[in-house]
Design a protein around this motif. Structure first.
Motif, PDB file in Angstrom:
ATOM      1  N   GLU A  10      -6.034   0.576   1.264  1.00 11.22           N
ATOM      2  CA  GLU A  10      -5.285   0.984   0.081  1.00 11.22           C
ATOM      3  C   GLU A  10      -3.927   1.563   0.459  1.00 11.22           C
ATOM      4  O   GLU A  10      -2.949   1.427  -0.294  1.00 11.22           O
ATOM      5  CB  GLU A  10      -6.102   2.020  -0.701  1.00 11.22           C
ATOM      6  N   GLU A  58      -0.984  -0.770   0.347  1.00 10.82           N
ATOM      7  CA  GLU A  58      -0.458  -1.057  -0.997  1.00 10.82           C
ATOM      8  C   GLU A  58       0.272   0.139  -1.596  1.00 10.82           C
ATOM      9  O   GLU A  58       1.102  -0.020  -2.492  1.00 10.82           O
ATOM     10  CB  GLU A  58      -1.612  -1.477  -1.902  1.00 10.82           C
ATOM     11  N   ARG A  85      -2.844  -9.012   0.276  1.00  5.84           N
ATOM     12  CA  ARG A  85      -2.836  -7.749  -0.462  1.00  5.84           C
ATOM     13  C   ARG A  85      -1.457  -7.093  -0.415  1.00  5.84           C
ATOM     14  O   ARG A  85      -0.965  -6.562  -1.428  1.00  5.84           O
ATOM     15  CB  ARG A  85      -3.898  -6.794   0.102  1.00  5.84           C
ATOM     16  N   ALA A 128       1.086  -6.490  -3.636  1.00  7.63           N
ATOM     17  CA  ALA A 128       1.652  -5.176  -3.941  1.00  7.63           C
ATOM     18  C   ALA A 128       3.178  -5.241  -3.994  1.00  7.63           C
ATOM     19  O   ALA A 128       3.817  -4.584  -4.830  1.00  7.63           O
ATOM     20  CB  ALA A 128       1.196  -4.155  -2.910  1.00  7.63           C
TER      21      ALA A 128
END
Length: 886
Positions: free
Chosen positions: A153, A156, A178, A182
């Motif tokens: 996470e 991002e 990912r 983002a």
């Protein structure tokens, strides 16, 4: 079994969730798991092609002793008796285990316990030594523990992402997806630090193509610059870390300013200044690093240079910031947890801690616990070569290909009195050297857990039956332990029991003093283990749902709970280039391949994109060395050699070359890249140097080139150069050599099967062609031609799907082309939809396609896993540039 099963991908350390639906015929349909927090349904092309790799071809399915099939009882008795005899005659250090990040955590735990706790030897290491040992050493030096601070996470949530020594787009494609998703919603800046221009550089804000090995200098320069700007709060940092002043002072001595840093790193001063400025402007910085950092004789220092910057600026332990090691294998982290590195004990405990030794001894009830660190991988095989190790048991790895100086490794294996190999595959150079071969389960058949790069434990569940006599690795080792007299301590009835013991050990006398803690799962019942959802450790009574991040509280796992900054200076290159070996070779991965091709080598859409070993060089070097694009070249170092197809590209810096690591004797004639690698290792981590190998490149004379397509996999190929790749319902052989084409025809025709033979001969044009038809269907096709002539064979491959060939198709096989209007689509770019480079470029030019989305609408390319999107962007730029020039 036909119900959909949630499991995890067996490739890289991203740890993607997979939905596998068996077809009842030994195969399965594969999809991404939308609920798995590592990938949320995304898969790369390798993951999406997993269903194409499940065949029994190449499998080891029965125990063998001396090349003959044996019963399990015979094989296990032989293994245990050999170990017992070696210990009695030569001591416990005459026995060694070499493990693998392909093992599940439960499989890892059992041999580590047996060797270190009961055999009483520290002769156990893992192939993860080759990919992330420097990261472990750097973590332990800075944090007091092998702790990955952050989570996916954070990538991002960051405002700036630095990729250093990481071709994220190819090696961890789902994380790249990912990041790109983002970036589409947030203005995330991306910097790539890599000697090569890779797919990860496309669309980024800055690429620093530094001199190989100069990473420490670059990050020292960054640290010094941040201090000059007043962005290091010395007082605040000194509250939680030691060595701040000394480390900053060392950085200023090593790289005092932009100009000096740029010169030492082989970079433009403006680019270095921009790098420093971007880091200064953005507090939320994540530094992602992988093998380009770790695989070095200064790998540990590179890791600490990165961590120094984050500790000194407080960019750690909070959302959107931190140093982040990306592991290469699916369970490299699990191996670290169980202690499968030679210098670790178990559950992140160390040999150097007397309390830990006593704790593990009592927990395991170990009669003869090893009390000191053992030889790391390269050292381990040096002991094999010297005859100090009499029994070597290798599990789920291929050191005859993957270790440096692989020719010397093969000699060591040949000299070892007993080599035992547990493996799922017979297609392994190492298996060829084993006297006892034990068939292990493969992905889809075995059951247990793995841990990904963000410390997330996931279940890898079986969805296929156990084939032949193959068995789980934990069962094989437990049966040997029982025969050695340790049955009570290895009386596991399944992986859940092993996991509970592993979790209990992690929490035993812990109380928060150690980072790795699964005490919250130590009593999980079988049913709950079967249903275990992905969770990040530590998992404790206080954090039953797991833990995202470490170090927000600025409490570390050193004896005084303070972090340690490490003063650093650049190390000298172990083996620099010179007049005889003037090119620096870097090695790494090909996008659609994995390790030594045992799995991806079965998938046509993966192998046909990169069917041959290649070496990439800069155009200036190619011209200077008289090397032709598409020709063959021999790479030579002081330690070995290989042959590969040459690719000339501006992506490669002058003075450097790049070759993928995957090819071996089962897939090519002479293409083991690690035969070139020197034995120098990082002095702290023991990790070999695969990113700076001095070589010379010599062109190879070719009088002919050949392509052979066959329904069955050919063996005994007689040609100076050959490479083999899987196609749909056939295999393709690419061969070349000197001598007359007639001689090549005689040699290669011995591979052709029986059947109705059609032939074409043109001695003047040096063209020879044969087709074999069996029961009306195509069985084989051979084409021999001058080296300068290019050939498209995809249309021939498509004919293997037909039960009966038409007269027109038979004539086409003799003529050598499908028809007058045949258009070559070029090498595959989008493996998901089998779209070639030439076809994409034609569509961009003809239809004025302006972006990746338009290419997807027109051709489907880029609409599958997305791994090819960086390459599509490059093609857009290249095609537009050509049109403007025209």
């Amino acid at each position: 079994m036909t119900d959909t099963v949630r499991t995890t991908c067996p490739y890289c350390g991203v740890g993607c969730g997979v939905l596998a639906t068996p077809d009842g015929k030994g195969g399965a349909t594969i999809a991404g798991d939308p609920d798995h927090p590592a990938n949320y349904g995304r898969l790369c092309v390798k993951g999406s092609a997993l269903g194409e790799t499940l065949s029994m071809e190449g499998r080891l399915l029965h125990p063998e002793i001396g090349g003959r099939q044996a019963s399990w009882a015979q094989a296990l008795d032989s293994v245990s008796e050999s170990i017992r005899t070696a210990i009695a005659e030569h001591g416990p250090n005459s026995v060694a285990f070499y493990l693998s990040g392909q093992l599940l955590t439960e499989d890892y735990y059992v041999p580590n316990k047996l060797m270190k706790g009961f055999i009483g030897s520290n002769n156990l290491d893992t192939n993860s030594r080759l990919c992330m040992a420097s990261s472990v050493a750097g973590h332990r030096r800075a944090f007091g523990s092998d702790t990955v601070p952050g989570c996916y996470e954070d990538i991002e949530l960051a405002d700036l992402v630095i990729l250093t020594g990481s071709n994220l787009a190819w090696c961890h494609p789902v994380l790249h997806q990912r990041l790109e998703a983002a970036r589409a919603t947030r203005n995330i800046k991306v910097i790539v630090i890599d000697p090569r221009r890779t797919a990860s550089c496309v669309g980024t804000d800055l690429h620093l193509a530094l001199t190989p090995g100069s990473d420490v200098t670059l990050f020292n320069g960054l640290l010094a610059d941040l201090d000059r700007r007043g962005l290091i709060d010395r007082e605040a940092v000194e509250d939680y870390a030691d060595g701040v002043a000394e480390t900053v002072a060392a950085a200023k001595r090593a790289a005092p300013d932009v100009q000096t840093t740029a010169k030492l790193c082989g970079l433009a001063p403006g680019d270095v200044a921009q790098f420093f400025e971007l880091v200064a402007q953005h507090e939320k910085v994540v530094t992602l690093y992988s093998q380009g950092v770790n695989q070095s004789t200064s790998g540990s220092d590179k890791v600490n240079a990165i961590i120094n910057v984050h500790l000194a600026t407080g960019r750690i332990g909070r959302p959107g910031m931190g140093p982040f090691s990306l592991t290469g294998q699916p369970n490299a982290m699990g191996g670290r947890e169980v202690g499968a590195l030679a210098n670790q004990l178990a559950a992140h405990m160390d040999y150097g801690d007397a309390g830990a030794l006593d704790r593990v001894r009592r927990f395991w009830k170990a009669p003869s616990l090893a009390t000191g660190a053992g030889p790391k991988a390269v050292q381990l095989f040096e002991r094999v070569a010297r005859g100090e190790i009499r029994v070597l048991w290798i599990m789920a790895t291929n050191p005859a290909v993957s270790l440096p100086r692989s020719d010397a490794i093969r000699q060591a294996l040949e000299a070892c009195p007993l080599v035992i190999v547990s493996d799922a595959m017979r297609w392994s150079d190492t298996v060829e050297h084993a006297y006892i071969r034990l068939p292990a389960l493969a992905w889809g058949e075995k059951d247990g857990t793995v841990t990904n790069s963000e410390r997330r434990i996931s279940r890898q569940r079986s969805f296929l039956p156990q084939p032949g006599e193959a068995r789980p690795d934990w069962w094989i080792v437990s049966e040997v332990a029982r025969r050695l007299g340790f049955g009570d301590e290895f009386a596991y009835d399944g992986p859940a029991a092993i996991f509970r013991e592993h979790a209990a050990l992690s929490g035993f006398e812990n109380d928060g003093s150690r980072d790795f803690d699964l005490s919250g799962l130590a009593t999980v019942p079988d049913q709950a283990y079967d249903a275990l959802a992905p969770v990040q450790w530590p998992v404790t009574a206080a954090a039953p749902e797991g833990t995202k991040r470490f170090f927000a509280d600025r409490r570390f796992f050193t004896s005084d709970h303070r972090a340690k900054l490490v003063p650093l200076a650049a190390r000298k290159v172990a083996h620099p280039v010179d007049r005889d070996y003037p090119i620096t070779l870097l090695t790494g991965r090909e996008r659609d391949h994995w390790h030594t091709l045992n799995r991806t080598g079965k998938s046509a859409r993966l192998t046909l994109r990169a069917p041959e070993p290649v070496v990439a060089v800069n155009p200036a070097d190619a011209q200077r060395l008289h090397l032709d694009d598409g020709g063959l070249v021999k790479l030579q170092s002081r330690w070995g050699g290989m042959i590969a197809r040459l690719r000339v590209t501006d992506d490669q810096n002058p003075g450097t070359a790049f070759a993928p690591m995957h090819w071996n004797d089962h897939f090519s004639a002479y293409a083991r890249v690690n035969a070139l690698a020197h034995p120098a290792v990082d002095p702290l981590s023991g990790q070999p140097e695969f990113k700076s190998i001095p070589v010379r490149l010599v062109p190879i004379k070719r009088d002919w080139e050949a392509v052979l397509l066959m329904r069955s996999r050919p063996v005994g190929i007689d040609a100076p150069y050959w490479a083999i790749a899987s196609g749909a319902e056939h295999w393709r052989v690419f061969a070349a050599g000197d001598g007359t084409p007639e001689q090549a025809l005689d040699q290669l025709s011995t591979l052709l099967p029986t059947g109705n033979s059609l032939s074409f001969r043109d001695p003047v044009g040096k063209r020879f062609r044969s087709a074999v038809i069996a029961d009306g269907a195509l069985a084989a096709w051979l084409d021999i031609r001058p080296p300068s002539m290019q050939l498209d064979t995809d249309w021939v491959g498509a004919l293997f799907a037909k039960d009966r060939l038409s007269p027109e198709e038979r004539r086409a096989l003799l003529v050598g082309r499908a028809g007058a209007v045949t258009v070559d689509d070029g090498p595959i770019v989008c493996a998901c939809h089998h779209v070639g480079r030439s076809k994409i470029c034609r569509a961009i030019a003809k239809d004025s396609l302006a972006d990746v989305r338009a290419i997807g609408v027109a051709l489907g390319a880029g609409t599958g896993c997305g791994s090819c999107i960086p390459e599509l962007r490059s093609l857009l730029a290249e095609t537009t540039k050509v049109e403007v020039a025209a």
